[in-house]
Enzyme design. Structure first.
Site, PDB file in Angstrom:
ATOM      1  CE1 TYR A 135      25.737  58.341 -53.143  1.00 59.70           C
ATOM      2  CE2 TYR A 135      23.415  57.844 -52.868  1.00 59.70           C
ATOM      3  CZ  TYR A 135      24.611  57.640 -53.515  1.00 59.70           C
ATOM      4  OH  TYR A 135      24.671  56.729 -54.531  1.00 59.70           O
ATOM      5  CE  LYS A 186      41.924  59.399 -55.506  1.00 57.70           C
ATOM      6  NZ  LYS A 186      42.677  58.530 -56.437  1.00 57.70           N
ATOM      7  CG  ASP A 219      42.633  55.234 -57.782  1.00 59.55           C
ATOM      8  OD1 ASP A 219      42.750  54.804 -56.610  1.00 59.55           O
ATOM      9  OD2 ASP A 219      43.479  55.983 -58.308  1.00 59.55           O
ATOM     10  CG  ASP A 243      25.866  54.098 -55.903  1.00 57.97           C
ATOM     11  OD1 ASP A 243      25.006  53.198 -55.941  1.00 57.97           O
ATOM     12  OD2 ASP A 243      25.942  55.003 -56.742  1.00 57.97           O
ATOM     13  CG  ASP A 247      25.727  49.245 -59.678  1.00 62.44           C
ATOM     14  OD1 ASP A 247      25.071  48.920 -58.669  1.00 62.44           O
ATOM     15  OD2 ASP A 247      25.240  49.841 -60.654  1.00 62.44           O
TER      16      ASP A 247
HETATM   17  C1  IPM Z   1      21.597  51.979 -54.916  1.00 58.05           C
HETATM   18  C2  IPM Z   1      21.006  52.949 -55.904  1.00 58.05           C
HETATM   19  C3  IPM Z   1      20.602  54.216 -55.166  1.00 58.05           C
HETATM   20  C4  IPM Z   1      21.843  54.823 -54.552  1.00 58.05           C
HETATM   21  C5  IPM Z   1      19.845  55.248 -56.015  1.00 58.05           C
HETATM   22  C6  IPM Z   1      18.638  54.652 -56.695  1.00 58.05           C
HETATM   23  C7  IPM Z   1      19.448  56.458 -55.201  1.00 58.05           C
HETATM   24  O1  IPM Z   1      21.905  53.196 -56.932  1.00 58.05           O
HETATM   25  O2  IPM Z   1      20.883  51.575 -53.973  1.00 58.05           O
HETATM   26  O3  IPM Z   1      22.755  51.610 -55.077  1.00 58.05           O
HETATM   27  O4  IPM Z   1      22.563  55.577 -55.216  1.00 58.05           O
HETATM   28  O5  IPM Z   1      22.118  54.534 -53.389  1.00 58.05           O
HETATM   29 MG    MG Z   2      23.659  52.012 -56.856  1.00 62.18          MG
END
Ligand code: IPM
Ligand code: MG
Length: 354
Positions: A135, A186, A219, A243, A247
């Protein structure tokens, strides 16, 4: 208590409004200062993280953030896009430890796309490193290469001190839970994460012999999260893997609309925000789920203000509200009563046992 409130874009303002009601009820003397970030920051001051927003955030004990981003800013140069504001505030405040709990409320077992027996009782904490990795690594960019082709590049980097501090956070959090840490990397392919693994092992051995440390390739971890998520307790990983995995973990719990997060610095100063995004498609309709933001306020009381009694009070009010069968659209099932974003906020407020 000095709290910077940054509603941001999309559904940000609606969900923040509900969370603010809770703070005002529990802490009537708290100083809440509002400031724009993301697209809202660009619209008011020409930058996704306006100087005065950053200054306010630095002077506050905690930051409460809604969400950033909207398609209407997609054409802006990268540096001016809403997401940059979020990345910059994380970096400027040195919020390297991002805690993303994935907890399944029993009432929502049917909202998950997985079978209830796979997810019931789920309680995972993902500890994501938030200020390093691909990042932020330099060099980065899009340039013309020697063959005259345009080429994009980013750099995955972690230094030992960066890995050490997130390792300490993860091990210490594990000591408060079931003393198990799974470090995700990884290391079979990427040197950066080979070093990551080496440092995790040495911090574990030297400082936290009471915590059981395991390792998993990313993975496989992605697959195991769906196959048998309850094998995990604390998962620690780098910025990009965290990240993605967070999710994924959120969906185990039925809706990303339920997941809070805390981003902490060395002194537990923190920024608190829902794990979900700004959802511009449903913005302004009063149908968003405010619970992730309300649960982020609970984390704020717990980690920054050390008032776990208040944190539990909020969490219990959320549980009671779900027991009363009230649901926003994202977690609705046939037997439930559909409520709006603000009705959900009001219900949690009523259920606060103070
Ligand atoms: C998160 C989001 C952010 C990230 C984006 C919006 C920059 O996806 O907080 O997980 O990638 O960290
Ligand atoms: Mg995110």
């Amino acid at each position: 208590m000095k709290i910077a409130v940054l509603p941001g874009d999309g559904i940000g303002p609606e969900i923040i409004e509900q969370a603010v009601k809770i703070i005002s009820k529990l802490s009537p003397n708290a100083k809440l200062n509002f400031s724009p970030i993301g697209g809202a920051g660009y619209d008011s001051f020409g930058k996704p993280l306006p100087d005065e927003t950053l200054k306010l955030a630095k002077e506050s004990d905690a930051v409460l953030l809604g969400a950033v981003g909207d398609w209407k800013y997609d054409q802006l140069p990268r540096e001016l896009r809403p997401e940059r504001g979020l990345l910059k505030i994380r970096q400027e405040l040195n919020l390297f430890a991002n805690l993303r709990p994935a907890i399944l409320f029993p009432e929502l077992a049917n909202a998950s796309t997985l079978k209830p027996e796979i997810v019931s009782g789920l309680d995972i904490l993902i500890v994501r490193e938030l200020t390093g990795d691909i990042y932020f690594g330099q060099p980065r960019g899009i340039e013309e290469n020697q063959d005259g082709d345009r080429e994009g590049f980013n750099t995955m980097r972690y230094s030992v001190p960066e890995i050490e501090r997130i390792a300490h956070s993860a091990f210490q959090l594990a000591q408060l839970r079931s003393k198990k840490v799974c470090s995700v990397d990884k290391a079979n392919v990427l040197e950066t994460t080979e070093l990551w693994r080496e440092v995790m092992i040495s911090i574990g051995k030297n400082h936290y012999p009471d915590v059981e440390l395991s390792h998993m390739y990313v993975d496989n971890a992605a697959m195991q999260l769906i196959r048998n998520p309850k094998q995990f307790d604390v998962m620690v990983t780098g910025n990009i893997f965290g990240d993605i995995l967070s999710d994924e973990a959120s969906m185990l719990t039925g809706s990303i609309g339920m997941l809070p997060s805390a981003s902490l610095d060395q002194n537990n100063k923190g920024m608190y925000e829902p794990s979900h995004g700004s959802a511009p498609d449903i913005a302004g309709k009063n149908i968003a789920n405010p619970l992730a933001t309300i649960l982020s306020v609970a984390m704020m009381y717990r980690y920054t203000f050390k008032l776990s009694g208040y944190a539990e009070m909020i969490e219990n009010a959320v549980k009671l509200t779900l027991k009363q069968n009230l649901r926003t659209k994202d977690i609705l099932d046939e037997n439930a009563i559909e409520v709006t974003c603000s009705e959900m906020g009001e219900a949690v407020l009523r259920n606060l046992n103070i």
